[in-house]
Structure formats: C-alpha cells, structure tokens
Design a protein around this motif. Structure first.
Motif, PDB file in Angstrom:
ATOM      1  N   ASP A 116      16.885  66.243  27.527  1.00 26.40           N
ATOM      2  CA  ASP A 116      17.898  65.279  27.114  1.00 26.40           C
ATOM      3  C   ASP A 116      19.243  65.607  27.758  1.00 26.40           C
ATOM      4  O   ASP A 116      19.925  66.561  27.368  1.00 26.40           O
ATOM      5  CB  ASP A 116      18.016  65.294  25.589  1.00 26.40           C
ATOM      6  CG  ASP A 116      18.973  64.228  25.060  1.00 26.40           C
ATOM      7  OD1 ASP A 116      19.547  63.487  25.884  1.00 26.40           O
ATOM      8  OD2 ASP A 116      19.148  64.145  23.828  1.00 26.40           O
ATOM      9  N   THR A 117      19.615  64.833  28.754  1.00 27.80           N
ATOM     10  CA  THR A 117      20.868  65.092  29.475  1.00 27.80           C
ATOM     11  C   THR A 117      22.096  64.630  28.707  1.00 27.80           C
ATOM     12  O   THR A 117      23.226  64.871  29.133  1.00 27.80           O
ATOM     13  CB  THR A 117      20.851  64.398  30.849  1.00 27.80           C
ATOM     14  OG1 THR A 117      20.654  62.989  30.661  1.00 27.80           O
ATOM     15  CG2 THR A 117      19.732  64.944  31.715  1.00 27.80           C
ATOM     16  N   GLN A 118      21.886  63.955  27.556  1.00 27.42           N
ATOM     17  CA  GLN A 118      23.014  63.451  26.771  1.00 27.42           C
ATOM     18  C   GLN A 118      23.406  64.391  25.632  1.00 27.42           C
ATOM     19  O   GLN A 118      24.295  64.077  24.841  1.00 27.42           O
ATOM     20  CB  GLN A 118      22.674  62.062  26.212  1.00 27.42           C
ATOM     21  CG  GLN A 118      22.545  60.988  27.280  1.00 27.42           C
ATOM     22  CD  GLN A 118      23.794  60.910  28.153  1.00 27.42           C
ATOM     23  OE1 GLN A 118      24.911  60.724  27.639  1.00 27.42           O
ATOM     24  NE2 GLN A 118      23.610  61.042  29.453  1.00 27.42           N
ATOM     25  N   LYS A 119      22.733  65.527  25.521  1.00 29.86           N
ATOM     26  CA  LYS A 119      23.132  66.518  24.526  1.00 29.86           C
ATOM     27  C   LYS A 119      24.554  67.014  24.804  1.00 29.86           C
ATOM     28  O   LYS A 119      25.015  66.976  25.947  1.00 29.86           O
ATOM     29  CB  LYS A 119      22.180  67.713  24.556  1.00 29.86           C
ATOM     30  CG  LYS A 119      20.867  67.526  23.816  1.00 29.86           C
ATOM     31  CD  LYS A 119      20.042  68.802  23.904  1.00 29.86           C
ATOM     32  CE  LYS A 119      18.794  68.725  23.047  1.00 29.86           C
ATOM     33  NZ  LYS A 119      19.085  68.825  21.608  1.00 29.86           N
ATOM     34  N   THR A 120      25.213  67.495  23.769  1.00 25.35           N
ATOM     35  CA  THR A 120      26.547  68.081  23.976  1.00 25.35           C
ATOM     36  C   THR A 120      26.440  69.606  24.102  1.00 25.35           C
ATOM     37  O   THR A 120      27.408  70.335  23.859  1.00 25.35           O
ATOM     38  CB  THR A 120      27.494  67.717  22.815  1.00 25.35           C
ATOM     39  OG1 THR A 120      26.886  68.084  21.578  1.00 25.35           O
ATOM     40  CG2 THR A 120      27.794  66.226  22.826  1.00 25.35           C
ATOM     41  N   THR A 160      26.511  72.541  26.365  1.00 26.75           N
ATOM     42  CA  THR A 160      27.092  72.743  27.700  1.00 26.75           C
ATOM     43  C   THR A 160      27.521  74.197  27.868  1.00 26.75           C
ATOM     44  O   THR A 160      27.435  75.002  26.941  1.00 26.75           O
ATOM     45  CB  THR A 160      28.326  71.844  27.895  1.00 26.75           C
ATOM     46  OG1 THR A 160      29.327  72.246  26.940  1.00 26.75           O
ATOM     47  CG2 THR A 160      27.997  70.368  27.697  1.00 26.75           C
ATOM     48  N   ASP A 188      35.107  62.153  23.650  1.00 27.79           N
ATOM     49  CA  ASP A 188      33.968  61.974  24.570  1.00 27.79           C
ATOM     50  C   ASP A 188      33.710  63.307  25.277  1.00 27.79           C
ATOM     51  O   ASP A 188      34.128  63.512  26.420  1.00 27.79           O
ATOM     52  CB  ASP A 188      34.286  60.875  25.588  1.00 27.79           C
ATOM     53  CG  ASP A 188      33.117  60.621  26.540  1.00 27.79           C
ATOM     54  OD1 ASP A 188      31.963  60.974  26.186  1.00 27.79           O
ATOM     55  OD2 ASP A 188      33.361  60.079  27.646  1.00 27.79           O
ATOM     56  N   ARG A 192      28.533  66.319  28.596  1.00 32.52           N
ATOM     57  CA  ARG A 192      27.115  66.319  28.221  1.00 32.52           C
ATOM     58  C   ARG A 192      26.321  67.269  29.112  1.00 32.52           C
ATOM     59  O   ARG A 192      26.768  67.662  30.192  1.00 32.52           O
ATOM     60  CB  ARG A 192      26.543  64.905  28.343  1.00 32.52           C
ATOM     61  CG  ARG A 192      27.380  63.825  27.671  1.00 32.52           C
ATOM     62  CD  ARG A 192      27.202  63.805  26.173  1.00 32.52           C
ATOM     63  NE  ARG A 192      28.146  62.899  25.512  1.00 32.52           N
ATOM     64  CZ  ARG A 192      28.086  62.571  24.233  1.00 32.52           C
ATOM     65  NH1 ARG A 192      27.121  63.064  23.473  1.00 32.52           N
ATOM     66  NH2 ARG A 192      28.992  61.765  23.701  1.00 32.52           N
ATOM     67  N   THR A 193      25.114  67.586  28.655  1.00 31.97           N
ATOM     68  CA  THR A 193      24.250  68.526  29.365  1.00 31.97           C
ATOM     69  C   THR A 193      24.030  68.131  30.819  1.00 31.97           C
ATOM     70  O   THR A 193      23.966  68.983  31.710  1.00 31.97           O
ATOM     71  CB  THR A 193      22.889  68.633  28.648  1.00 31.97           C
ATOM     72  OG1 THR A 193      23.122  69.089  27.308  1.00 31.97           O
ATOM     73  CG2 THR A 193      21.963  69.596  29.344  1.00 31.97           C
ATOM     74  N   ASP A 251      26.023  66.402  32.777  1.00 37.60           N
ATOM     75  CA  ASP A 251      27.234  66.242  33.586  1.00 37.60           C
ATOM     76  C   ASP A 251      27.391  67.406  34.562  1.00 37.60           C
ATOM     77  O   ASP A 251      26.919  68.513  34.320  1.00 37.60           O
ATOM     78  CB  ASP A 251      28.470  66.179  32.681  1.00 37.60           C
ATOM     79  CG  ASP A 251      28.521  64.910  31.844  1.00 37.60           C
ATOM     80  OD1 ASP A 251      27.803  63.949  32.179  1.00 37.60           O
ATOM     81  OD2 ASP A 251      29.275  64.889  30.847  1.00 37.60           O
TER      82      ASP A 251
END
Length: 607
Positions: A36-40, A42, A205, A208-209, A211
């Motif tokens: 999931d590349t949208q996880k926070t 980082t 904002d 994300r993972t 980015d």
C-alpha cells in the motif's frame, strides 16, 4: 559447502539459527512486503517511532559526538519547520552536498517529514558532471557543507534555482550549536534552523509510503549520471529485509559505516537496517583501512557495512593479534569476492555475512538470508537469467523475438519482472527509464527491468555475482559510465577519438578504467589530458591506463570493435601503439614496459 554450490543440506544446517530469529524475521517480512503506497508509514515516522521507544539511546555516533534518538528526531523536526518556512512543500526537492556526518541524516529526515525529497549529490563529482547532476532534479535549494563550498562554487553561478535564497551553508564544526560563518551568497542553515520548534510536524497532507524520499545518482549505462528516485518504501524494504530478516538488529547493536551516504548501500541499506533495530549508527567521514578496527573497538561496533574492495583493503593490512579483539560479528553489503570470503570470516571472526544484490534504481534485490558462503542469496521478486550478447547488456532474442533463459548454473543477464508489487521507479529522465525496460520479453505486454549484470545460480535459488556488462564498470566501489568519461575526454580538444572500458588487474576487485584514443597531433600531451580529466571527473573515473593509437577499428556499420580492444587490456602486443599507466602514488602517466606489465600482473602495485 564448496565455493560454487548451495545445497539443501546447507540450508538445513542454518535452520536452527533461523528459528531463533523467527520473531524478527516475521516482523521484517511485514515491512518488506508492504504494497500500500498510500500508507503514512515513512522515513520520518520510523525515526519518530524510535525517538518514542528508544529516546535516550544513541542514534548516531560520530567522532566525539553522541546523539540520542530523541535529540536526533527533535533536530530533524527543526529542519522540517525551517524548510516549511522557506516555502517548500510536499513534492519539492532539495540537493544535499555533504561529506559523511550527522547533518546528512538530519537534513534527509527533516525534509522527508514534510514530503520534500533530497537529491544526494556525489561528493566526488565536480565541474560539468556536478552541474549536470544538480540540474537533473530541479531542486529548490542546495545544502552545501563547508568542506565542499569551493567545489560547489565552481558551478554555483550556472544554476538558476527557483528560490530567493537557494544556497544553504552548513559549517563543518561537529557541534550542534556552533554555526560558523556562512560565505557570501549562502544562508547559514544551522543558525536559522536552531530557532524552530522541535515538535513532530502535524500536516494536513502528510507524505505517503510511495512518495519520493531521495534521489540517488547512478552512472547507469550511458552518458552522464542519471537521477533515480527512491520512495519511502525503499527504506521500508531495507528496514524489514536487511535490518530484521537478515541481521535481526537490536537497540544494543552499533552499526559502523564508512560508506558514502550519497550511495544507496550506505544511506538506504545500512541506515535502514539501523532504523529497524533502534540501533546506533557510527559514522566515519571516509574509509581508512588502518583506522578501521580501532574505530570498531572505539564505538563497540557489532555490524559494519562494506563493499568488496573495502574487505580486500582490510585483508591487505598486516595481520595483528588484535584482529579478533572486537565485538563485531556481522557485516552487510555487496561485492565480497568468493576468493577472499572464507579468509575474511576466519581472520576477523565474522559469523554473519549478509551479502546482497541491489541497485539504486532497480526493482529487484537479493539477500543472503540463510548466511551461506559466496552468494548474494535469494529473492522473492520474479526474475530470470537470460542469454545475452558478449560484451554488451543486450539480451538475445530467438526467431520468435522472445528472450531465452540460460541453462541452470550458467551465467546469464539478470532481469526482474515489473509488476505492481515490484515496480520500477526508474529515473527522472523518461528516455533513460525506457532504455532499461525490456518489453514483450516472454509474452506480449510483459515488461522487465534489465539490470545489466550477469549472475549465475549455484543451488537452491541462490545466485552468485559474475560481472557487470555493457557500458558501465565498477572501480573503487563506484559505477563508472564509459560514455561519461568519453564525453569529458572528447571535450578536452586533445583527442580525435576515444573509447573507454574497464580492464581487470590481477589481485584487485572490479575493473580499472582504460581509454584507447587517437591523439590530436597538434596539441596532445598525456599529462595535460590527465590534469583536464582530474578537473572534470571523480578520481575513481579517471582512467588508470591509456592506449595511444593511430586509428580505432570499426565495424562495417561504423561501430567500434570494443570487445576486441577490451580483450587486449593493457598488454603491449599490438604494434605501433603506446600504453601508459597511472601508478599508485605517482602524479602522471608512466609509459608501460614489459617489465612494468609483469610487475602489475604479479600484484607489485597496490591499485
């Protein structure tokens, strides 16, 4: 196990150790497999988690400094606040030109917390190459260490950056609250950062993972350096795959790193492993073979990061009764040659060699998870070893246009399938990215990343590195682009034609640079050419050998016969040609004689 074989019995023998480490392995697998590349999740949140769990434990050890996880996180937060105040926002980038010191990690972390990517400039670059690299990512600002201001000043005026105060200075003081004095044209970053809040940033904002966290510069296969974006997910894969699954890092571990932090091995692989354990990262500015074990004892290091050449330099040091007087039992890196693997382990008391294979831009990695000898280990990514044209990185296609796998145990070009899970982040230049992709390889519509490297299977899906093909070779732990060196030489005005390649020198690792050239008879001077190359190339890219000839043979389609020239190496068998060598601890090129060739071949010189 012999040098070229991994058997089921070898794997079975390693299982008791694997079972002891199972909790760390299971946790590592979670981080390594995140899709999931949208996880926070980082780089910034990994540091924050460590500050919360291990706040008073050391995060960084450097010379006489000891920086705790809590202090490091607070420092990164002040940098994040400063960059926000400078108008930087998620998706922007800055360039970082610093030698190995804690400031590198603080800047990268602070920027990552607000979604700003750091372009990690190679501190060996200068002149046209440095200017080219800086332009590739269009940074808003450039952070320059005091130790590199004179190098950066040579290209500073040619960079038109989109910021009112784009050049930031960091004094080389090695103390947190001593700011130094910024030269004209630079803002004093440390001084300004010190006024900002040290709390974790709260963002509407957050990054994300998936980015981009960093840009790493690679020679690639052709031309000048290319910038390869690295997402936060690359740190997560190193965190899980190397830090937990391979090394089972713990807070008590100390990871000693002399590798440059502008490289993926130092920054992502080594530091990513440190993050996984909440361990300490002991930094040295530059590798020193003579000081290595003293540092290991000074920092009480348990792990170190390496490239193959580094291990060879350590072995070349005189044996000592102190060789095993340390707590270091694990090592992580790439390029350890089978010829010195066992000797290194036995002399220095190493138990775990987590050899790996990866590249800054690639979508595939291998890790020596089972701690076998002479292997880069195995990979869960989909890959194949395919037939290729000798002397190139080009795969062979059959009469149906499809690639062909090599027979088991035979060397083949490594390619990694590009899928949603195993994405290829490529380069900032679309055309360079496309050149590295093989399409319709085994079926219509498929896509594979061409590593340009030749490996072979030695049993139980374990691979062994064989060679780097095409227009890149490796020397002094660095990738050297032949086209980059050729372009610089062409710009000298002293040669009519030049072709660059790598040649092997006995008892060394990698390939030394060599150029065959046709001189411009009006103004050719080999040592003036050397001075020009030193001004415009990193030291490792300046050719060790020069062959001066009247003409370079070409094919009927006007392509150089590079393979034939490369096979000749630095021999003196070709008539009417002169060969020069840049011997260690000498200032200029020396004309080769049969006696010198014999001395080089027998290992009389420490290249």
């Amino acid at each position: 196990m012999n040098q070229d074989k991994v058997t089921a019995m070898d794997i079975a023998r390693s299982m008791p150790g694997i079972m002891k480490r199972f909790p760390a392995i299971a946790r590592g697998l979670y981080y390594y497999s995140i899709k999931d590349t949208q996880k926070t999740l980082t780089l910034g949140t990994l540091v924050e988690n460590n500050a919360e769990k291990f706040g008073n434990r050391p995060a960084i050890l450097f010379e006489d400094r000891r920086i705790t996880w809590a202090d490091f996180n607070a420092w990164a937060n002040r940098i994040a606040g400063y960059l926000q105040a400078q108008g930087l926002k998620k998706g922007d980038s800055i360039a970082v030109l610093l030698e190995n010191r804690p400031e590198v990690l603080a800047v990268v972390t602070g920027a990552a917390k607000i979604g700003v990517a750091c372009a990690m400039m190679n501190t060996s670059q200068k002149g046209k190459v440095l200017e080219h690299s800086a332009r590739l990512v269009s940074p808003k600002m450039v952070v320059v260490g005091e130790e590199l201001v004179s190098v950066f000043d040579e290209v500073k005026a040619s960079l038109a950056l989109d910021h009112p105060t784009p050049f930031l200075f960091l004094a080389d003081t090695n103390t947190l609250n001593t700011f130094g004095e910024a030269p004209a044209g630079y803002a004093n970053m440390a001084q300004q950062v010190s006024t900002f809040n040290s709390d974790n940033p709260v963002l509407s904002d957050p990054p994300r993972t998936g980015d981009t966290a960093i840009y790493l510069f690679t020679s690639g296969t052709t031309g000048l350096p290319k910038a390869a974006p690295g997402s936060h997910n690359k740190f997560l894969k190193a965190y899980g795959g190397f830090g937990l699954m391979s090394l089972s890092m713990k807070p008590e571990d100390v990871f000693y790193c002399t590798l440059p932090l502008y490289h993926g091995t130092g920054l992502v692989v080594c530091w990513g492993s440190v993050l996984a354990g909440g361990s300490a990262f002991a930094l040295r500015r530059k590798f020193s073979a003579s000081a290595f074990w003293d540092d290991v004892r000074r920092y009480d290091a348990t792990v170190f990061g390496y490239i193959g050449e580094l291990c060879r330099y350590l072995l070349n040091q005189p044996p000592s009764d102190q060789d095993r007087n340390h707590r270091l039992t694990k090592m992580l890196g790439n390029g350890l040659r089978p010829s010195i693997w066992k000797e290194f382990k036995e002399r220095f008391g190493i138990e775990t060699i987590a050899e790996l294979y990866a590249s800054s831009e690639g979508n595939i990695g291998f890790s020596n998870f089972f701690n076998q000898d002479n292997t880069v280990g195995l990979s869960t990514a989909p890959y194949k070893l395919v037939k290729f044209h000798d002397g190139t990185r080009d795969p062979i296609r059959n009469d149906k246009g499809m690639l062909q796998e090599v027979a088991k145990g035979q060397p083949g070009l490594l390619i990694g399938e590009i899928t949603k899970k195993w994405s290829f982040e490529g380069y900032t230049q679309k055309e360079a990215t496309e050149k590295s992709i093989l399409r319709d390889a085994f079926k219509k519509g498929d896509a594979w990343f061409n590593t340009g490297d030749v490996l072979k299977e030695i049993g139980c899906r374990h691979l062994q590195f064989v060679d780097r093909m095409g227009d890149t070779f490796r020397w002094k732990g660095e990738n050297v682009s032949t086209n980059e060196v050729e372009n610089i030489i062409d710009g000298s005005g002293m040669v009519e034609e030049a072709i660059v390649y790598g040649v092997e020198i006995p008892k060394t690792n990698g390939k030394a640079g060599m150029v065959t050239l046709v001189p411009n008879k009006n103004n050719f001077d080999i040592n003036k050419l050397l001075a020009y190359m030193r001004d415009n190339l990193p030291a490792y890219a300046v050719p060790v050998f020069v062959r001066v000839t009247g003409a370079i043979e070409k094919t009927g389609t006007f392509k150089y016969r590079k393979v034939d020239i490369q096979k000749a190496g630095y021999t003196l068998e070709r008539p009417n040609e002169e060969v020069y060598v840049r011997l260690p601890k000498t200032e200029g090129y020396t004309l080769l004689t049969p006696e010198l060739v014999s001395d080089i071949d027998s290992g009389q010189f420490n290249f």
